[in-house]
Scaffold this active site. Structure first.
Site, PDB file in Angstrom:
ATOM      1  N   TRP A 110       4.407   4.932   0.299  1.00  9.70           N
ATOM      2  CA  TRP A 110       4.440   5.602   1.934  1.00  9.70           C
ATOM      3  C   TRP A 110       5.203   6.755   1.812  1.00  9.70           C
ATOM      4  O   TRP A 110       6.324   6.186   0.985  1.00  9.70           O
ATOM      5  CB  TRP A 110       4.551   4.308   2.785  1.00  9.70           C
ATOM      6  CG  TRP A 110       4.671   5.221   4.540  1.00  9.70           C
ATOM      7  CD1 TRP A 110       4.642   5.615   5.134  1.00  9.70           C
ATOM      8  CD2 TRP A 110       6.058   4.379   5.404  1.00  9.70           C
ATOM      9  NE1 TRP A 110       4.249   5.999   6.178  1.00  9.70           N
ATOM     10  CE2 TRP A 110       5.838   5.490   6.613  1.00  9.70           C
ATOM     11  CE3 TRP A 110       6.230   3.914   4.733  1.00  9.70           C
ATOM     12  CZ2 TRP A 110       6.830   5.044   7.522  1.00  9.70           C
ATOM     13  CZ3 TRP A 110       7.617   3.303   6.126  1.00  9.70           C
ATOM     14  CH2 TRP A 110       8.330   4.175   7.054  1.00  9.70           C
TER      15      TRP A 110
ATOM     16  N   ASP B 133       7.757  -4.796   1.226  1.00 11.22           N
ATOM     17  CA  ASP B 133       8.070  -4.249   1.779  1.00 11.22           C
ATOM     18  C   ASP B 133       6.324  -4.876   2.874  1.00 11.22           C
ATOM     19  O   ASP B 133       5.753  -4.315   2.553  1.00 11.22           O
ATOM     20  CB  ASP B 133       7.392  -2.454   2.387  1.00 11.22           C
ATOM     21  CG  ASP B 133       7.722  -1.949   3.743  1.00 11.22           C
ATOM     22  OD1 ASP B 133       7.456  -2.595   4.817  1.00 11.22           O
ATOM     23  OD2 ASP B 133       6.901  -0.349   3.070  1.00 11.22           O
TER      24      ASP B 133
ATOM     25  N   LYS C 123       1.568  -3.383  13.799  1.00 16.53           N
ATOM     26  CA  LYS C 123       0.268  -2.948  13.198  1.00 16.53           C
ATOM     27  C   LYS C 123      -0.038  -4.065  14.226  1.00 16.53           C
ATOM     28  O   LYS C 123      -1.211  -4.102  14.937  1.00 16.53           O
ATOM     29  CB  LYS C 123      -0.040  -3.004  11.780  1.00 16.53           C
ATOM     30  CG  LYS C 123      -0.195  -1.317  11.433  1.00 16.53           C
ATOM     31  CD  LYS C 123       1.355  -0.906  11.294  1.00 16.53           C
ATOM     32  CE  LYS C 123       1.012   0.675  10.568  1.00 16.53           C
ATOM     33  NZ  LYS C 123       2.216   1.405  11.022  1.00 16.53           N
TER      34      LYS C 123
END
Length: 427
Positions: free
Chosen positions: A159, A240, A276
């Site tokens: 990311w 993560d 999310k």
């Protein structure tokens, strides 16, 4: 010097000096600030908005959309909000580490009530400003307290914000192999080789599930091998986990690597996001936790986390944390939420399958198995930057130039046209 000049020359020189001094005095304080590069995702959004074509497709944004292409608020979130509103709660500050009921249940969701770390009270946890804030707190904690160096290794690619967050926290960021462009899959041998070759006791960032941006995850057997190497090299894992439940539709399956590492005796750090899996994007709900060796060590770590958080933002917002806590702690709402998370994941899995089928039906000579082999919100198509440019300019299909597409932007209504567009630029 002035005394040796003629009167006219002295006057001219004084005027020049006055002009320079006046110009310096009038210059903006920020005149030397350079123009920064535009954000890649925001640039895609702007280009999409300017496009007048009615059938344009935006596959750049990393937020869930329903099959009509609209933002989706989970019914369980609406129900939790209604329950909270009826309680007429106050708006007092949370503690430095957040809303206690939220952090408790966030830890249970990640680690399970049966986890040794939970039962032995060894998890130091704080609420954070979503997953990004959790990473930032973690980076600052490692920079200040990790005794074996100030370098963190992240996968290639990762990311985009990972490097920025850790660099700003004062860590040196270095890569390890992860993605194989030739196979459009995991470079497992390269990853293992790099984890073995980097210095002992290195901090290693690992994506728990739905790797961003590739959608390529290790298998459970591969995770076991990764755990073995990390333990042999005495690396410190920093997970993560931004997509728990959102990747496969199963919160337990998506948390497998985190729980495996704890079972195998690792200490670890974890960044969680509820953006999310609960659709709480703007509420910025997350958590950062560290699994310590003892309850006494947990207390010391917790005290230092508070010292980091206090000057950053003092304490986190309460509304989103209360919503998440209500969903996680209420059995009926929790069951409803788990069903909704599975529904979102299933829609994304279905869109992957439909895109692949449409490409095959068009007679594409390329192998598109990677579209369905990958998991989560994003897919790495294998398209080149030039092909992605062509998609945008000639077909009004917008995504990042590295070939990453947000699968949630695909719908039953646009998947055929998307496949046709991809087929045209890859034929």
């Amino acid at each position: 010097m002035l005394s040796t000049l003629r009167p006219a020359a002295r006057t001219a020189l004084r005027q020049q000096q006055t002009v320079r001094l006046t110009a310096a005095a009038n210059a903006s304080t920020w005149a030397s600030v350079k123009q920064g590069p535009p954000d890649a995702i925001l640039g895609i959004t702007e280009a999409f908005k300017k496009d007048s074509f009615k059938e344009k497709i935006n596959l750049g944004a990393g937020t869930y959309r329903d099959d009509a292409g609209k933002p989706y608020v989970l019914p369980s979130v609406r129900a939790a909000e209604s329950k909270l509103l009826d309680q007429k709660l106050d708006k007092e500050y949370a503690g430095i580490t957040g809303v206690p009921s939220f952090t408790k249940h966030a830890a249970l969701l990640a680690y399970t009530p049966e986890s040794k770390a939970i039962k032995e009270d060894r998890v130091a946890i704080t609420q954070s400003i979503s997953g990004t804030g959790a990473l930032r707190i973690g980076g600052a904690f490692f920079e200040r307290h990790y005794p074996h160096g100030k370098t963190i290794y992240i996968p290639t690619p990762s990311w985009a914000n990972h490097k920025a967050v850790f660099s700003d926290a004062g860590l040196e960021v270095k890569p390890y192999k992860y993605y194989n462009k030739d196979t459009i899959g995991l470079d497992f041998e390269g990853m293992i080789s790099d984890l073995k070759s980097i210095p002992n006791n290195s901090i290693v960032l690992l994506h728990a599930c739905a790797h961003n941006p590739t959608g390529v995850d290790p298998t459970q057997e591969q995770w076991r091998e990764i755990s073995k190497v990390v333990k042999e090299k005495q690396h410190y894992p920093f997970f993560d986990m931004a997509y728990q439940g959102f990747a496969s539709g199963d919160t337990d399956k998506d948390a497998f690597p985190v729980r495996l590492f704890i079972e195998e005796g690792h200490g670890l750090a974890l960044a969680q996001s509820f953006a999310k899996n609960m659709g709480l994007y703007g509420e910025r709900v997350g958590a950062f936790s560290i699994v310590t060796d003892s309850a006494e060590e947990k207390a010391r770590v917790d005290s230092q986390i508070k010292i980091l958080v206090r000057p950053l933002y003092s304490n986190p917002p309460i509304n989103g944390a209360r919503i998440a806590s209500e969903i996680l702690s209420n059995p009926e709402l929790n069951k409803q939420w788990l069903g909704e998370v599975k529904g979102m994941a299933d829609r994304i899995i279905k869109m992957r399958a439909l895109l692949k089928k449409n490409l095959e039906d068009l007679g594409s000579k390329h192998n598109w198995d990677h579209i369905t082999n990958q998991i989560g919100m994003f897919a790495y198509t294998g398209l080149s930057p030039e092909q992605m440019d062509q998609l945008a300019k000639e077909h009004s299909v917008y995504a990042t130039r590295d070939g990453r597409i947000s699968v949630s932007g695909i719908t039953n209504a646009n998947v055929k046209r998307l496949a046709e567009s991809i087929h045209k630029v890859t034929s």
